[in-house]
Design a protein around this motif. Structure first.
Motif, PDB file in Angstrom:
ATOM      1  N   GLU A  17      86.359  56.489  14.002  1.00  0.00           N
ATOM      2  CA  GLU A  17      85.730  56.557  15.318  1.00  0.00           C
ATOM      3  C   GLU A  17      86.680  56.061  16.408  1.00  0.00           C
ATOM      4  N   ALA A  18      87.389  54.973  16.142  1.00  0.00           N
ATOM      5  CA  ALA A  18      88.285  54.401  17.143  1.00  0.00           C
ATOM      6  C   ALA A  18      89.574  55.199  17.262  1.00  0.00           C
ATOM      7  N   GLY A  19      90.133  55.632  16.128  1.00  0.00           N
ATOM      8  CA  GLY A  19      91.450  56.263  16.136  1.00  0.00           C
ATOM      9  C   GLY A  19      91.467  57.760  16.310  1.00  0.00           C
ATOM     10  N   LEU A  20      90.370  58.431  15.945  1.00  0.00           N
ATOM     11  CA  LEU A  20      90.361  59.891  16.002  1.00  0.00           C
ATOM     12  C   LEU A  20      89.213  60.466  16.817  1.00  0.00           C
ATOM     13  N   GLY A  21      88.242  59.647  17.173  1.00  0.00           N
ATOM     14  CA  GLY A  21      87.043  60.145  17.836  1.00  0.00           C
ATOM     15  C   GLY A  21      87.236  60.471  19.307  1.00  0.00           C
ATOM     16  N   ASP A  22      86.224  61.114  19.852  1.00  0.00           N
ATOM     17  CA  ASP A  22      86.220  61.462  21.269  1.00  0.00           C
ATOM     18  C   ASP A  22      85.486  60.433  22.117  1.00  0.00           C
ATOM     19  N   GLU A  23      84.729  59.557  21.465  1.00  0.00           N
ATOM     20  CA  GLU A  23      83.966  58.533  22.176  1.00  0.00           C
ATOM     21  C   GLU A  23      84.918  57.502  22.779  1.00  0.00           C
ATOM     22  N   ASP A  24      84.522  56.914  23.897  1.00  0.00           N
ATOM     23  CA  ASP A  24      85.318  55.878  24.550  1.00  0.00           C
ATOM     24  C   ASP A  24      85.622  54.767  23.549  1.00  0.00           C
ATOM     25  N   PRO A  25      86.899  54.386  23.396  1.00  0.00           N
ATOM     26  CA  PRO A  25      87.252  53.339  22.432  1.00  0.00           C
ATOM     27  C   PRO A  25      86.509  52.023  22.668  1.00  0.00           C
ATOM     28  N   ALA A  26      86.212  51.688  23.904  1.00  0.00           N
ATOM     29  CA  ALA A  26      85.484  50.443  24.192  1.00  0.00           C
ATOM     30  C   ALA A  26      84.069  50.502  23.612  1.00  0.00           C
ATOM     31  N   THR A  27      83.422  51.643  23.693  1.00  0.00           N
ATOM     32  CA  THR A  27      82.080  51.808  23.130  1.00  0.00           C
ATOM     33  C   THR A  27      82.116  51.644  21.617  1.00  0.00           C
ATOM     34  N   VAL A  28      83.129  52.237  20.997  1.00  0.00           N
ATOM     35  CA  VAL A  28      83.276  52.122  19.543  1.00  0.00           C
ATOM     36  C   VAL A  28      83.532  50.666  19.156  1.00  0.00           C
ATOM     37  N   LEU A  29      84.435  50.010  19.852  1.00  0.00           N
ATOM     38  CA  LEU A  29      84.761  48.618  19.560  1.00  0.00           C
ATOM     39  C   LEU A  29      83.513  47.743  19.659  1.00  0.00           C
ATOM     40  N   ASP A  30      82.734  47.942  20.713  1.00  0.00           N
ATOM     41  CA  ASP A  30      81.548  47.112  20.943  1.00  0.00           C
ATOM     42  C   ASP A  30      80.438  47.372  19.926  1.00  0.00           C
ATOM     43  N   ARG A  31      80.422  48.533  19.321  1.00  0.00           N
ATOM     44  CA  ARG A  31      79.411  48.856  18.318  1.00  0.00           C
ATOM     45  C   ARG A  31      79.531  47.925  17.101  1.00  0.00           C
ATOM     46  N   TYR A  32      80.745  47.575  16.742  1.00  0.00           N
ATOM     47  CA  TYR A  32      80.997  46.836  15.507  1.00  0.00           C
ATOM     48  C   TYR A  32      81.475  45.400  15.720  1.00  0.00           C
ATOM     49  N   HIS A  33      81.815  45.038  16.954  1.00  0.00           N
ATOM     50  CA  HIS A  33      82.416  43.731  17.235  1.00  0.00           C
ATOM     51  C   HIS A  33      81.728  43.069  18.420  1.00  0.00           C
ATOM     52  N   THR A  34      81.712  41.734  18.421  1.00  0.00           N
ATOM     53  CA  THR A  34      81.142  40.998  19.541  1.00  0.00           C
ATOM     54  C   THR A  34      82.097  41.069  20.741  1.00  0.00           C
ATOM     55  N   PRO A  35      81.604  40.807  21.958  1.00  0.00           N
ATOM     56  CA  PRO A  35      82.465  40.868  23.144  1.00  0.00           C
ATOM     57  C   PRO A  35      83.651  39.905  23.089  1.00  0.00           C
ATOM     58  N   ASP A  36      83.494  38.788  22.374  1.00  0.00           N
ATOM     59  CA  ASP A  36      84.580  37.812  22.271  1.00  0.00           C
ATOM     60  C   ASP A  36      85.396  37.980  20.981  1.00  0.00           C
ATOM     61  N   PHE A  37      85.295  39.131  20.364  1.00  0.00           N
ATOM     62  CA  PHE A  37      85.986  39.390  19.091  1.00  0.00           C
ATOM     63  C   PHE A  37      87.480  39.130  19.208  1.00  0.00           C
ATOM     64  N   GLU A  38      88.012  38.482  18.170  1.00  0.00           N
ATOM     65  CA  GLU A  38      89.453  38.253  18.070  1.00  0.00           C
ATOM     66  C   GLU A  38      89.917  38.686  16.692  1.00  0.00           C
ATOM     67  N   LEU A  39      91.045  39.361  16.664  1.00  0.00           N
ATOM     68  CA  LEU A  39      91.686  39.764  15.422  1.00  0.00           C
ATOM     69  C   LEU A  39      93.057  39.105  15.373  1.00  0.00           C
ATOM     70  N   VAL A  40      93.314  38.405  14.289  1.00  0.00           N
ATOM     71  CA  VAL A  40      94.648  37.862  14.056  1.00  0.00           C
ATOM     72  C   VAL A  40      95.250  38.743  12.973  1.00  0.00           C
ATOM     73  N   ASN A  41      96.197  39.563  13.366  1.00  0.00           N
ATOM     74  CA  ASN A  41      96.822  40.511  12.441  1.00  0.00           C
ATOM     75  C   ASN A  41      98.270  40.100  12.200  1.00  0.00           C
ATOM     76  N   ASP A  42      98.556  39.702  10.976  1.00  0.00           N
ATOM     77  CA  ASP A  42      99.903  39.232  10.620  1.00  0.00           C
ATOM     78  C   ASP A  42     100.395  38.161  11.586  1.00  0.00           C
ATOM     79  N   GLY A  43      99.486  37.257  11.961  1.00  0.00           N
ATOM     80  CA  GLY A  43      99.833  36.126  12.822  1.00  0.00           C
ATOM     81  C   GLY A  43      99.786  36.410  14.309  1.00  0.00           C
ATOM     82  N   VAL A  44      99.497  37.647  14.699  1.00  0.00           N
ATOM     83  CA  VAL A  44      99.447  38.018  16.115  1.00  0.00           C
ATOM     84  C   VAL A  44      97.986  38.114  16.549  1.00  0.00           C
ATOM     85  N   LEU A  45      97.614  37.349  17.583  1.00  0.00           N
ATOM     86  CA  LEU A  45      96.254  37.345  18.105  1.00  0.00           C
ATOM     87  C   LEU A  45      96.035  38.552  19.015  1.00  0.00           C
ATOM     88  N   LEU A  46      95.003  39.336  18.686  1.00  0.00           N
ATOM     89  CA  LEU A  46      94.621  40.486  19.511  1.00  0.00           C
ATOM     90  C   LEU A  46      93.191  40.257  19.994  1.00  0.00           C
TER      91      LEU A  46
END
Length: 124
Positions: A17-46
């Motif tokens: 949905e996020a990488g290939l879909g036509d829907e706004d990426p922000a809408t997709v992100l918010d569907r599965y994650h909280t507004p304050d969501f943080e991802l630490v990927n290989d030590g990098v905070l996103l």
């Protein structure tokens, strides 16, 4: 569907949905994650904005995605998973990443925080 109710479904649906879909990426992100969501990927905070900044260009590079879930566990407000993300690139070639993810869920079942370790593996 939330990561709490179907972690495997989240791991397979969200990248599509996020990488290939036509829907706004922000809408997709918010569907599965909280507004304050943080991802630490290989030590990098996103944070939310950095994730969105990553998704938009990825849509231009990837032609297809496949997720192969090896393990997915939900225990109360915690999740853990081991899976592979296989991306077919528009300019040719395949990029395969093995991902180890540990996360915390919000009361509504969405992801609040995730920590990932990834490694590139040879594509078959």
């Amino acid at each position: 569907m939330t990561p709490r109710t179907d972690l495997t479904g989240y791991l397979t649906r969200y990248p599509h949905e996020a990488g290939l879909g036509d829907e706004d990426p922000a809408t997709v992100l918010d569907r599965y994650h909280t507004p304050d969501f943080e991802l630490v990927n290989d030590g990098v905070l996103l944070d939310r904005q950095r994730l969105l900044d990553h998704v938009r260009p990825a849509r231009k590079r990837a032609a297809g995605l496949r997720v192969e879930v090896e393990q997915a566990l939900v225990d109360g407000d915690h999740v853990a998973a081991r899976y592979r993300l296989v991306a077919e690139m528009r300019k040719g070639g395949t990029v395969t990443s093995e991902i180890y993810m540990f996360g915390e869920l919000a009361a509504d079942g969405r992801l609040r925080r995730a920590v990932q370790a990834t490694r590139a593996i040879p594509s078959e």
